[in-house]
Design an enzyme around this catalytic site. Structure first.
Site, PDB file in Angstrom:
ATOM      1  N   ASN A   9       0.876  -1.179   0.000  1.00  5.99           N
ATOM      2  CA  ASN A   9       0.000   0.000   0.000  1.00  5.99           C
ATOM      3  C   ASN A   9       0.910   1.226   0.000  1.00  5.99           C
ATOM      4  O   ASN A   9       1.518   1.551   1.021  1.00  5.99           O
ATOM      5  CB  ASN A   9      -0.880  -0.044   1.263  1.00  5.99           C
ATOM      6  CG  ASN A   9      -1.667   1.234   1.481  1.00  5.99           C
ATOM      7  OD1 ASN A   9      -1.762   2.078   0.585  1.00  5.99           O
ATOM      8  ND2 ASN A   9      -2.231   1.383   2.677  1.00  5.99           N
ATOM      9  N   LYS A  11       0.179   4.292  -0.203  1.00  3.30           N
ATOM     10  CA  LYS A  11      -0.408   5.492   0.415  1.00  3.30           C
ATOM     11  C   LYS A  11      -0.108   6.722  -0.459  1.00  3.30           C
ATOM     12  O   LYS A  11      -0.093   6.591  -1.677  1.00  3.30           O
ATOM     13  CB  LYS A  11       0.092   5.668   1.854  1.00  3.30           C
ATOM     14  CG  LYS A  11      -0.085   4.388   2.677  1.00  3.30           C
ATOM     15  CD  LYS A  11       0.096   4.587   4.141  1.00  3.30           C
ATOM     16  CE  LYS A  11      -0.040   3.245   4.851  1.00  3.30           C
ATOM     17  NZ  LYS A  11      -0.070   3.346   6.294  1.00  3.30           N
ATOM     18  N   HIS A  92      -9.513   1.058   5.074  1.00  9.40           N
ATOM     19  CA  HIS A  92      -8.227   1.325   5.728  1.00  9.40           C
ATOM     20  C   HIS A  92      -8.447   2.331   6.861  1.00  9.40           C
ATOM     21  O   HIS A  92      -9.229   3.274   6.724  1.00  9.40           O
ATOM     22  CB  HIS A  92      -7.212   1.866   4.708  1.00  9.40           C
ATOM     23  CG  HIS A  92      -5.829   1.880   5.277  1.00  9.40           C
ATOM     24  ND1 HIS A  92      -5.413   2.847   6.154  1.00  9.40           N
ATOM     25  CD2 HIS A  92      -4.803   1.018   5.138  1.00  9.40           C
ATOM     26  CE1 HIS A  92      -4.160   2.585   6.525  1.00  9.40           C
ATOM     27  NE2 HIS A  92      -3.766   1.475   5.924  1.00  9.40           N
ATOM     28  N   GLU A  94      -6.824   4.760   7.892  1.00  7.57           N
ATOM     29  CA  GLU A  94      -6.582   6.169   7.568  1.00  7.57           C
ATOM     30  C   GLU A  94      -7.790   6.778   6.851  1.00  7.57           C
ATOM     31  O   GLU A  94      -8.065   7.972   6.985  1.00  7.57           O
ATOM     32  CB  GLU A  94      -5.291   6.312   6.739  1.00  7.57           C
ATOM     33  CG  GLU A  94      -4.062   6.085   7.621  1.00  7.57           C
ATOM     34  CD  GLU A  94      -2.848   5.524   6.908  1.00  7.57           C
ATOM     35  OE1 GLU A  94      -2.819   5.522   5.673  1.00  7.57           O
ATOM     36  OE2 GLU A  94      -1.916   5.078   7.617  1.00  7.57           O
ATOM     37  N   GLU A 170      -5.385  -5.089  10.549  1.00 12.89           N
ATOM     38  CA  GLU A 170      -4.366  -4.063  10.795  1.00 12.89           C
ATOM     39  C   GLU A 170      -4.699  -3.308  12.079  1.00 12.89           C
ATOM     40  O   GLU A 170      -5.528  -2.388  12.057  1.00 12.89           O
ATOM     41  CB  GLU A 170      -4.335  -3.053   9.640  1.00 12.89           C
ATOM     42  CG  GLU A 170      -3.988  -3.646   8.301  1.00 12.89           C
ATOM     43  CD  GLU A 170      -3.436  -2.586   7.347  1.00 12.89           C
ATOM     44  OE1 GLU A 170      -2.298  -2.742   6.900  1.00 12.89           O
ATOM     45  OE2 GLU A 170      -4.135  -1.607   7.085  1.00 12.89           O
ATOM     46  N   GLY A 176       2.506   2.019  10.862  1.00 11.81           N
ATOM     47  CA  GLY A 176       3.537   3.062  10.760  1.00 11.81           C
ATOM     48  C   GLY A 176       4.252   3.373  12.063  1.00 11.81           C
ATOM     49  O   GLY A 176       4.964   4.371  12.150  1.00 11.81           O
ATOM     50  N   SER A 211       3.285  -2.298  10.376  1.00 17.93           N
ATOM     51  CA  SER A 211       4.722  -2.393  10.654  1.00 17.93           C
ATOM     52  C   SER A 211       5.336  -3.731  10.263  1.00 17.93           C
ATOM     53  O   SER A 211       6.262  -4.209  10.932  1.00 17.93           O
ATOM     54  CB  SER A 211       5.008  -2.064  12.127  1.00 17.93           C
ATOM     55  OG  SER A 211       4.676  -0.715  12.389  1.00 17.93           O
TER      56      SER A 211
HETATM   57  P1  PGA Z   1       2.830   0.159   7.620  1.00 15.14           P
HETATM   58  O1  PGA Z   1       1.368   0.410   6.999  1.00 15.14           O
HETATM   59  O2  PGA Z   1       3.341  -1.139   7.022  1.00 15.14           O
HETATM   60  O3  PGA Z   1       3.628   1.350   7.206  1.00 15.14           O
HETATM   61  O4  PGA Z   1       2.659   0.045   9.100  1.00 15.14           O
HETATM   62  C1  PGA Z   1       0.485  -0.656   6.769  1.00 15.14           C
HETATM   63  C2  PGA Z   1      -0.805  -0.135   6.202  1.00 15.14           C
HETATM   64  O5  PGA Z   1      -1.238   0.954   6.601  1.00 15.14           O
HETATM   65  O6  PGA Z   1      -1.431  -0.781   5.352  1.00 15.14           O
END
Ligand code: PGA
Length: 249
Positions: A9, A11, A92, A94, A170, A176, A211
């Site tokens: 992803n 982003k 997601h 976010e 997740e 992150g 992560s």
């Molecule tokens: P990350 O993000 O691997 O940077 O923690 C995962 C995601 O948001 O899909």
């Protein structure tokens, strides 16, 4: 061993199309299914350089319409399918957090994606507060509930590269941050998700995200309860993403 999936992803990254192309060009098909969800702006350029067999997706589609309409700034499931996308992320954290996406909105997005022939990577996860209060299972079962009306549309077997539905667990607090639950915690949650899905008569691979990196991927990949990974930050580093793909292959 069952089929494993590693999905990147991107982003809101990277800043230039050339950098996005470089990332995509470095991907090679593997024993696990590999997919990426770049910025929608880079979709078409990436499609033209992506190796056969790598799934291409988007990070979002509008809930307002499956195809066309007077929805300024929106992009529909039909449009991204037409541009060569195979899947979309939905739910997601976010999007839930920064765009106020409710269950009703998410359910419309899933309906539109299925209508257009896109697979859905449906993201679920608890916040740190939920985790601390031991409400993870309660939160996840509420998030999974909206899949109920789609059960009959999700085939048990598929000959497509991607199943129609993939779940990505997740934990919001792991995204992150460099933090992850323990392997045992993830396995316990995946088991719970799998049981919840089977009561809904839905069968879908369950990926872990949050992560994931080249260090922890090997232990996640060895678990029979983890069908793959949804990878954010590490998918933007060619060598790290390749190491994660190798771990799941
Ligand atoms: P990350 O993000 O691997 O940077 O923690 C995962 C995601 O948001 O899909």
């Amino acid at each position: 061993m069952s089929q494993k999936y590693v999905i990147g992803n991107y982003k809101l990254n990277p800043a230039s199309q050339q950098d996005a192309l470089t990332l995509a060009q470095n991907l090679t098909p593997s024993a696990c299914v590999v997919g990426i969800a770049p910025s929608i702006l880079h979709l078409s350029a990436i499609k033209s350089v992506l190796a056969d067999g790598i799934a291409l997706g988007v990070q979002d589609i509008t809930h307002k319409s499956a195809d066309v309409g007077a929805f300024t700034g929106d992009v529909s499931a039909t449009q991204v399918k037409d541009m060569g996308a195979n899947f979309t992320l939905v739910g997601h954290s976010e999007r839930r957090q920064y765009h106020g996406e409710t269950d009703e909105i998410l359910s419309q997005k899933i309906a539109h994606a299925f209508h257009a022939g896109l697979s859905v990577v449906f993201c679920i996860g608890e916040t740190k507060d939920d985790y601390d209060q031991k409400r993870t299972q309660q939160v996840l079962s509420a998030q999974l509930e909206l899949l109920t009306p789609f059960a009959k549309q999700i085939p048990l077997d598929t000959d497509q590269t991607l199943p129609k539905l993939i779940i990505a667990y997740e934990p919001v607090w792991a995204i992150g941050t460099g933090l992850t639950p323990t392997l045992a915690e993830i396995e316990c949650v995946h088991n719970f998700i799998s049981e919840t899905l089977s009561t809904l008569q839905i069968f879908a691979p369950i990926l872990y995200g949050g992560s994931v990196n080249d260090q922890n991927a090997t232990s996640f990949a060895q678990s029979p309860l983890i069908d793959g990974a949804l990878v954010g930050g590490a998918s933007l580093k060619t060598d790290r993403f390749a190491a994660i793909i190798t771990a799941f292959s």
